[in-house]
Design a protein around this motif. Structure first.
Motif, PDB file in Angstrom:
ATOM      1  N   PHE A   1     -19.308  -1.033  12.895  1.00 35.39           N
ATOM      2  CA  PHE A   1     -17.959  -1.486  12.451  1.00 35.39           C
ATOM      3  C   PHE A   1     -16.943  -0.670  12.790  1.00 35.39           C
ATOM      4  CE2 PHE A   1     -19.936   1.552   9.057  1.00 35.39           C
ATOM      5  CZ  PHE A   1     -18.739   2.649   9.119  1.00 35.39           C
ATOM      6  N   VAL A   2     -15.671  -1.068  12.674  1.00 35.66           N
ATOM      7  CA  VAL A   2     -14.448  -0.327  13.096  1.00 35.66           C
ATOM      8  C   VAL A   2     -13.538  -0.690  12.197  1.00 35.66           C
ATOM      9  CG1 VAL A   2     -12.411  -0.255  14.781  1.00 35.66           C
ATOM     10  CG2 VAL A   2     -14.752  -1.151  15.526  1.00 35.66           C
ATOM     11  N   MET A   3     -13.231   0.667  11.336  1.00 29.30           N
ATOM     12  CA  MET A   3     -12.163   0.729  10.315  1.00 29.30           C
ATOM     13  C   MET A   3     -10.865   1.280  10.536  1.00 29.30           C
ATOM     14  SD  MET A   3     -14.110   1.754   6.725  1.00 29.30           S
ATOM     15  CE  MET A   3     -15.487   2.675   7.372  1.00 29.30           C
ATOM     16  N   ASP A   4      -9.622   0.882   9.993  1.00 28.69           N
ATOM     17  CA  ASP A   4      -8.511   1.369  10.340  1.00 28.69           C
ATOM     18  C   ASP A   4      -8.081   2.261   8.942  1.00 28.69           C
ATOM     19  OD1 ASP A   4      -5.815   2.101  11.191  1.00 28.69           O
ATOM     20  OD2 ASP A   4      -5.360   0.069  11.592  1.00 28.69           O
ATOM     21  N   GLY A   5      -7.526   3.406   9.124  1.00 32.39           N
ATOM     22  CA  GLY A   5      -7.063   4.008   7.839  1.00 32.39           C
ATOM     23  C   GLY A   5      -6.304   5.338   8.117  1.00 32.39           C
ATOM     24  N   GLU A   6      -6.057   6.140   6.977  1.00 36.85           N
ATOM     25  CA  GLU A   6      -5.243   7.483   7.311  1.00 36.85           C
ATOM     26  C   GLU A   6      -6.085   8.384   6.771  1.00 36.85           C
ATOM     27  OE1 GLU A   6      -1.280   8.871   8.017  1.00 36.85           O
ATOM     28  OE2 GLU A   6      -2.040   6.718   7.978  1.00 36.85           O
ATOM     29  N   ALA A   7      -6.266   9.549   7.485  1.00 34.84           N
ATOM     30  CA  ALA A   7      -7.073  10.697   7.371  1.00 34.84           C
ATOM     31  C   ALA A   7      -6.086  11.647   6.497  1.00 34.84           C
ATOM     32  CB  ALA A   7      -7.594  11.382   8.671  1.00 34.84           C
TER      33      ALA A   7
ATOM     34  N   GLU B   1       0.839  -1.450   0.158  1.00 33.19           N
ATOM     35  CA  GLU B   1       0.122  -0.041   0.073  1.00 33.19           C
ATOM     36  C   GLU B   1       1.026   1.148  -0.082  1.00 33.19           C
ATOM     37  OE1 GLU B   1      -3.089  -2.402   3.113  1.00 33.19           O
ATOM     38  OE2 GLU B   1      -1.903  -0.352   3.657  1.00 33.19           O
ATOM     39  N   VAL B   2       0.199   2.186  -0.678  1.00 35.87           N
ATOM     40  CA  VAL B   2       1.141   3.595  -0.619  1.00 35.87           C
ATOM     41  C   VAL B   2       1.344   4.036   1.004  1.00 35.87           C
ATOM     42  CG1 VAL B   2       0.939   6.103  -1.225  1.00 35.87           C
ATOM     43  CG2 VAL B   2       0.669   4.121  -3.070  1.00 35.87           C
ATOM     44  N   LYS B   3       2.015   4.598   1.309  1.00 36.62           N
ATOM     45  CA  LYS B   3       2.067   5.136   2.662  1.00 36.62           C
ATOM     46  C   LYS B   3       1.666   6.785   2.396  1.00 36.62           C
ATOM     47  CE  LYS B   3       4.712   5.912   6.980  1.00 36.62           C
ATOM     48  NZ  LYS B   3       3.497   6.830   7.360  1.00 36.62           N
ATOM     49  N   HIS B   4       0.404   7.071   3.011  1.00 35.48           N
ATOM     50  CA  HIS B   4       0.052   8.385   2.759  1.00 35.48           C
ATOM     51  C   HIS B   4       0.446   9.216   3.851  1.00 35.48           C
ATOM     52  CE1 HIS B   4      -2.189   7.627  -1.039  1.00 35.48           C
ATOM     53  NE2 HIS B   4      -2.566   6.499  -0.369  1.00 35.48           N
ATOM     54  N   ASP B   5       0.850  10.687   3.534  1.00 33.98           N
ATOM     55  CA  ASP B   5       1.076  11.475   4.644  1.00 33.98           C
ATOM     56  C   ASP B   5       0.011  12.328   5.245  1.00 33.98           C
ATOM     57  OD1 ASP B   5       3.198  12.730   6.230  1.00 33.98           O
ATOM     58  OD2 ASP B   5       3.672  14.046   4.594  1.00 33.98           O
ATOM     59  N   GLY B   6      -0.603  11.381   6.332  1.00 28.05           N
ATOM     60  CA  GLY B   6      -1.860  12.078   7.147  1.00 28.05           C
ATOM     61  C   GLY B   6      -1.904  11.519   8.494  1.00 28.05           C
ATOM     62  N   TYR B   7      -3.052  11.470   9.036  1.00 32.08           N
ATOM     63  CA  TYR B   7      -3.221  11.070  10.490  1.00 32.08           C
ATOM     64  C   TYR B   7      -3.906   9.680  10.672  1.00 32.08           C
ATOM     65  CZ  TYR B   7      -2.449  16.106  11.611  1.00 32.08           C
ATOM     66  OH  TYR B   7      -2.017  17.254  11.852  1.00 32.08           O
ATOM     67  N   ARG B   8      -3.311   8.727  11.350  1.00 26.80           N
ATOM     68  CA  ARG B   8      -3.891   7.457  11.493  1.00 26.80           C
ATOM     69  C   ARG B   8      -5.153   7.618  12.290  1.00 26.80           C
ATOM     70  NH1 ARG B   8      -1.210   2.396  11.990  1.00 26.80           N
ATOM     71  NH2 ARG B   8      -2.773   0.687  12.007  1.00 26.80           N
ATOM     72  N   MET B   9      -6.129   6.958  11.787  1.00 30.01           N
ATOM     73  CA  MET B   9      -7.464   7.133  12.406  1.00 30.01           C
ATOM     74  C   MET B   9      -8.330   5.793  12.282  1.00 30.01           C
ATOM     75  SD  MET B   9      -9.145  10.029  13.119  1.00 30.01           S
ATOM     76  CE  MET B   9      -8.028  10.953  12.446  1.00 30.01           C
ATOM     77  N   LEU B  10      -8.985   5.431  13.617  1.00 33.48           N
ATOM     78  CA  LEU B  10      -9.945   4.489  13.728  1.00 33.48           C
ATOM     79  C   LEU B  10     -11.070   5.102  13.430  1.00 33.48           C
ATOM     80  CD1 LEU B  10      -9.063   2.297  16.478  1.00 33.48           C
ATOM     81  CD2 LEU B  10      -8.751   1.590  14.249  1.00 33.48           C
ATOM     82  N   ALA B  11     -12.135   4.623  12.370  1.00 33.93           N
ATOM     83  CA  ALA B  11     -13.673   5.149  12.200  1.00 33.93           C
ATOM     84  C   ALA B  11     -14.262   4.090  12.817  1.00 33.93           C
ATOM     85  CB  ALA B  11     -13.774   5.230  10.685  1.00 33.93           C
ATOM     86  N   ILE B  12     -15.209   4.412  13.800  1.00 33.19           N
ATOM     87  CA  ILE B  12     -15.938   3.349  14.808  1.00 33.19           C
ATOM     88  C   ILE B  12     -17.399   3.652  14.513  1.00 33.19           C
ATOM     89  CG2 ILE B  12     -16.370   2.198  16.927  1.00 33.19           C
ATOM     90  CD1 ILE B  12     -13.484   3.174  17.579  1.00 33.19           C
ATOM     91  N   ARG B  13     -18.234   2.940  14.156  1.00 30.25           N
ATOM     92  CA  ARG B  13     -19.694   3.127  13.820  1.00 30.25           C
ATOM     93  C   ARG B  13     -20.336   2.226  14.785  1.00 30.25           C
ATOM     94  NH1 ARG B  13     -24.016   3.342   8.961  1.00 30.25           N
ATOM     95  NH2 ARG B  13     -25.781   3.446  10.297  1.00 30.25           N
ATOM     96  N   GLN B  14     -21.315   2.822  15.707  1.00 26.79           N
ATOM     97  CA  GLN B  14     -22.136   1.981  16.521  1.00 26.79           C
ATOM     98  C   GLN B  14     -23.527   2.632  16.284  1.00 26.79           C
ATOM     99  OE1 GLN B  14     -19.726   2.910  19.799  1.00 26.79           O
ATOM    100  NE2 GLN B  14     -19.757   0.401  20.357  1.00 26.79           N
ATOM    101  N   ASN B  15     -24.503   1.949  15.490  1.00 28.90           N
ATOM    102  CA  ASN B  15     -25.827   2.559  15.011  1.00 28.90           C
ATOM    103  C   ASN B  15     -25.548   3.985  14.676  1.00 28.90           C
ATOM    104  OD1 ASN B  15     -27.271   0.262  15.736  1.00 28.90           O
ATOM    105  ND2 ASN B  15     -27.082   0.819  17.774  1.00 28.90           N
TER     106      ASN B  15
END
Length: 196
Positions: free
Chosen positions: A71-77, A25-39
Motif C-alpha cells: 500500500f501507499v498512504m499519504d498523511g502527516e507525521a 480535515e484539520v490541518k495538523h502541524d507536522g511533516y507530510r509523509m508517504l508510507a509505502i509498504r511492499q511485503n
C-alpha cells in the motif's frame, strides 16, 4: 531519490468552501509523509523524497501490522501534545521520534491497484478498510463532510489548530498543486510565523 508518487498539494485559500461536495480535515502541524509498504519493507518518505523510516519507528511498525502487504498512504507525521493538538516544536526537536505517529488522510494504492483515479470519498473508504484494525502509530485522520466547513474553521481557530484543508469529494488524486484541495490557515497560529 525520485518519488513514483507525486504528492497532491493544496492551494492556499481565504475562505473554507461551504458546499455539500467538500470534505474538511484539520490541518495538523507536522511533516507530510508517504508510507509505502511492499511485503516486509516499509519506507517513510518526506515531501522532498528523504527516507525517514528509521527516524519514525512507531509508524513503520504500525505499517507492518496491517494485513495488506502492499500500500501507499499519504498523511502527516506528528507528535500530539497532552491537549491532543499537534506539537510542531516537539516534532522538530527530534527528542520525541519514538512518539511520532501518522495521521493518514489518503491512500494512493492497495495491493496492485492504483487508487489515484478514484474519487476522494472512495479512497477514504479504502483507507478506513486498510486501517480497520487500528494499528497503534497510524490513525485515519478525522474529517467532516459538507456545508459545516466554515463553522468548523471557526472552532479550529478558537482551539488553536493550524487551520483546515478542504477537498472536493469527487476528485481523483493528482500530483502537484490542485484547486480541489484548499487550505485555509488560522492567521494567529505559530506556523504562520515560520512561513514569513
Amino acid at each position: 531519490m525520485r518519488i513514483a508518487y507525486e504528492l497532491c498539494l493544496a492551494t492556499a485559500g481565504k475562505q473554507v468552501p461551504s458546499g455539500p461536495d467538500w470534505i474538511h480535515e484539520v490541518k495538523h502541524d507536522g511533516y507530510r509523509m508517504l508510507a509505502i509498504r511492499q511485503n516486509e519493507r516499509v519506507r517513510l518518505l518526506s515531501r522532498n523524497g528523504t527516507d525517514w523510516t528509521k527516524r519514525y519507528p512507531w509508524i513503520a511498525e504500525a505499517a507492518l501490522k496491517c494485513r495488506q502487504q502492499h500500500f501507499v498512504m499519504d498523511g502527516e507525521a506528528l507528535v500530539l501534545g497532552v491537549d491532543g493538538i499537534s506539537d510542531f516544536n516537539a516534532l522538530h526537536s527530534r527528542k520525541h521520534e519514538h512518539e511520532v505517529q501518522l495521521y493518514a488522510f489518503d491512500v494512493l494504492a492497495i495491493g496492485g491497484d492504483d487508487l489515484r483515479p478514484l474519487p476522494l470519498h472512495l479512497r477514504k473508504t479504502n483507507l478506513e478498510r486498510l486501517l480497520a484494525r487500528r494499528p497503534d502509530g497510524i490513525t485515519v485522520a478525522p474529517f467532516e463532510r459538507g456545508a459545516i466547513g466554515p463553522e468548523l474553521f471557526r472552532v479550529a481557530c478558537r482551539i488553536g489548530l493550524e487551520g483546515l484543508v478542504s477537498k472536493h469529494r469527487d476528485r481523483p488524486y493528482r500530483g502537484g498543486k490542485q484547486k480541489h484541495w484548499i487550505k485555509v490557515k488560522n492567521r494567529s497560529h505559530p506556523a504562520m510565523e515560520r512561513e514569513l
